[in-house]
Enzyme design. Structure first.
Site, PDB file in Angstrom:
ATOM      1  N   TRP A  21     -12.246   4.114 -17.478  1.00  0.00           N
ATOM      2  CA  TRP A  21     -12.948   5.642 -17.354  1.00  0.00           C
ATOM      3  C   TRP A  21     -12.069   6.611 -16.520  1.00  0.00           C
ATOM      4  CZ3 TRP A  21     -15.929   1.601 -15.931  1.00  0.00           C
ATOM      5  CH2 TRP A  21     -16.029   1.226 -14.600  1.00  0.00           C
ATOM      6  N   GLU A  34     -20.491   7.150 -15.334  1.00  0.00           N
ATOM      7  CA  GLU A  34     -21.362   7.611 -14.203  1.00  0.00           C
ATOM      8  C   GLU A  34     -22.878   7.261 -14.074  1.00  0.00           C
ATOM      9  OE1 GLU A  34     -20.540   8.829 -11.319  1.00  0.00           O
ATOM     10  OE2 GLU A  34     -18.420   8.927 -12.042  1.00  0.00           O
ATOM     11  N   GLN A  39     -26.523   2.869  -9.126  1.00  0.00           N
ATOM     12  CA  GLN A  39     -27.073   1.704  -8.777  1.00  0.00           C
ATOM     13  C   GLN A  39     -26.689   0.469  -9.393  1.00  0.00           C
ATOM     14  OE1 GLN A  39     -30.977   3.615  -9.805  1.00  0.00           O
ATOM     15  NE2 GLN A  39     -31.561   3.699  -7.777  1.00  0.00           N
ATOM     16  N   LEU A  77     -29.136  -4.669 -16.790  1.00  0.00           N
ATOM     17  CA  LEU A  77     -28.509  -3.634 -15.742  1.00  0.00           C
ATOM     18  C   LEU A  77     -29.913  -3.311 -14.999  1.00  0.00           C
ATOM     19  CD1 LEU A  77     -25.888  -1.369 -17.355  1.00  0.00           C
ATOM     20  CD2 LEU A  77     -25.790  -2.801 -15.305  1.00  0.00           C
ATOM     21  N   TYR A  79     -33.295  -0.853 -13.912  1.00  0.00           N
ATOM     22  CA  TYR A  79     -33.250   0.780 -13.936  1.00  0.00           C
ATOM     23  C   TYR A  79     -33.322   0.982 -15.385  1.00  0.00           C
ATOM     24  CZ  TYR A  79     -32.981   0.338  -8.827  1.00  0.00           C
ATOM     25  OH  TYR A  79     -33.304  -0.157  -7.596  1.00  0.00           O
ATOM     26  N   TYR A 115     -25.335  14.864  -7.894  1.00  0.00           N
ATOM     27  CA  TYR A 115     -24.403  13.928  -7.686  1.00  0.00           C
ATOM     28  C   TYR A 115     -23.679  13.594  -8.890  1.00  0.00           C
ATOM     29  CZ  TYR A 115     -21.495   9.626  -7.340  1.00  0.00           C
ATOM     30  OH  TYR A 115     -20.708   8.611  -7.441  1.00  0.00           O
ATOM     31  N   ASP A 133     -22.369  10.324  -2.059  1.00  0.00           N
ATOM     32  CA  ASP A 133     -22.981   8.983  -2.271  1.00  0.00           C
ATOM     33  C   ASP A 133     -22.931   8.176  -0.817  1.00  0.00           C
ATOM     34  OD1 ASP A 133     -20.485   8.250  -2.075  1.00  0.00           O
ATOM     35  OD2 ASP A 133     -20.728   6.915  -3.901  1.00  0.00           O
ATOM     36  N   CYS A 194     -10.380  -1.136   9.950  1.00  0.00           N
ATOM     37  CA  CYS A 194      -9.987   0.125  10.741  1.00  0.00           C
ATOM     38  C   CYS A 194      -8.270  -0.093  11.234  1.00  0.00           C
ATOM     39  CB  CYS A 194     -10.886   0.087  11.923  1.00  0.00           C
ATOM     40  SG  CYS A 194     -12.524   0.611  11.698  1.00  0.00           S
ATOM     41  N   CYS A 203     -10.315   9.283  13.608  1.00  0.00           N
ATOM     42  CA  CYS A 203     -11.805   8.896  13.471  1.00  0.00           C
ATOM     43  C   CYS A 203     -12.642   8.944  14.689  1.00  0.00           C
ATOM     44  CB  CYS A 203     -11.556   7.231  12.702  1.00  0.00           C
ATOM     45  SG  CYS A 203     -13.277   6.623  12.440  1.00  0.00           S
TER      46      CYS A 203
END
Length: 353
Positions: A21, A34, A39, A77, A79, A115, A133, A194, A203
């Site tokens: 996408w 999206e 989730q 999936l 939800y 979002y 997010d 890191c 940072c």
């Protein structure tokens, strides 16, 4: 442009994930990704996105589909309100005559919040809207040393304003995707890389030894435990199922008979309620009120995000046709695949003889 923004864009150009996408500016394809990725991990969501694009290559095709077709393709999936909202929004877009190209228009679509509207708007249309997010919270909290608990009103306002101030006007979509990828691949929740991070010198969390303590998370909601007794009622090549109603998990999906429903028509086919079971004998047989019920699987544990389900699964093949409770229907067993089902039901079916 700030050095932080330049670094994120340079990192994204070199290390960003190659996703299908991202190879298009088609707002339908981007919106679909999206919604699916809400989730859902990319590794799982990608296959669903490809499946939806193959079955419904345009918003018009999705709009023309039935809800059952959409839910069936969404199976696994979770939800499921996302799938119903997706379908409703497709019909909104078709009625509008075009995909909305403003933040207000995108946000008006069913199932789209701030979002998702920012993500679609910035990626598909270059709108100057920052996304925030979990990945973005983490990157910003660590880099800028912000200890405001994520999930609070103050955090939402503060992090959104900070992300917006860092957004490059000429590449908002790339920056948003870069922040999400940076948090997913570089500045990970545990054991962030890191030593190889291009933001090491600036940072705040690394300098203070606070990488593992940031971001600060609010206490998660307690996970509830629910019990289900499911009965797979089979009679002469047909089975009994019902569509779940609104206001609970799995709205619109189909499930087998639920123990506790009154069923008539069989001398041995009375199904007890959980309350009646409490007074039954203490043996395993005492949990079954009908000699026709065959326990296939006991204590199946199925985890949802905020619920743990504990399930006993029975097979019932009565000698006489029972009268179904209200809301249940008979279908040919061979046609069960045509009905959208919770993942739990699919797993239980595998236990059938």
């Amino acid at each position: 442009m700030s050095s932080f923004t330049e670094t994120i864009l340079a990192w994204y150009d070199a290390c960003g994930r190659d996703l299908p996408w991202r190879r298009t500016r088609d707002p339908y394809a981007i919106w679909l990704s999206e919604i699916i990725l809400q989730q859902t991990r990319i590794a799982q969501g990608r296959a669903y996105w490809e499946r939806f694009m193959a079955a419904f290559p345009s918003v018009e095709a999705l709009s023309a589909a039935s809800e059952d077709e959409v839910l069936r393709l969404w199976q696994g999936l979770g939800y499921y309100s996302r799938a119903r909202n997706l379908h409703a929004a497709a019909r909104q877009i078709v009625a509008l005559g075009h995909f909305p190209d403003t933040l207000e228009g995108i946000r008006a679509l069913k199932g789209v919040g701030d979002y998702t509207a920012a993500a679609i708007g910035s990626i598909a249309f270059g709108l100057p809207a920052a996304v925030v997010d979990g990945n973005v919270y983490r990157v910003l909290a660590r880099h800028f040393g912000i200890a405001t608990p994520v999930g609070s009103t103050a955090a939402r306002k503060g992090f959104t304003a900070l992300a917006q101030s860092l957004l490059p006007p000429d590449r908002p979509g790339d920056f948003n995707q870069g922040m999400m990828d940076f948090g997913a691949l570089q500045c990970t929740p545990a054991a962030p890389a890191c030593l190889l991070c291009p933001l090491t010198a600036s940072c705040a969390a690394l300098a203070a030894g606070a990488t593992e303590r940031l971001p600060v998370m609010q206490k998660a909601a307690a996970v509830q435990t629910r019990r289900f007794d499911y009965i797979y009622l089979r009679w002469q090549g047909r089975i009994a199922i019902r569509r779940r109603g609104p206001g609970d998990i799995w709205t619109g999906l189909w499930e087998p008979l639920v123990r506790g429903e009154a069923v008539a028509g069989s001398t041995e086919g009375v199904i007890c309620s959980r309350e009646a079971k409490k007074t039954a004998a203490g043996s395993a047989e005492g949990l079954i009120c009908s000699r026709e019920l065959r326990l296939l699987k006991a204590g199946v544990k199925h985890q949802l995000t905020h619920r743990t389900l504990l399930v006993d699964f029975y097979l019932w093949e009565p000698a006489q046709e029972p009268v179904l409770p209200e809301g249940y229907i008979w279908i040919d067993e061979a046609e069960l695949d045509r009905y959208a089902k919770p993942r739990l039901f699919e797993l239980l079916i595998a236990e059938l003889p």
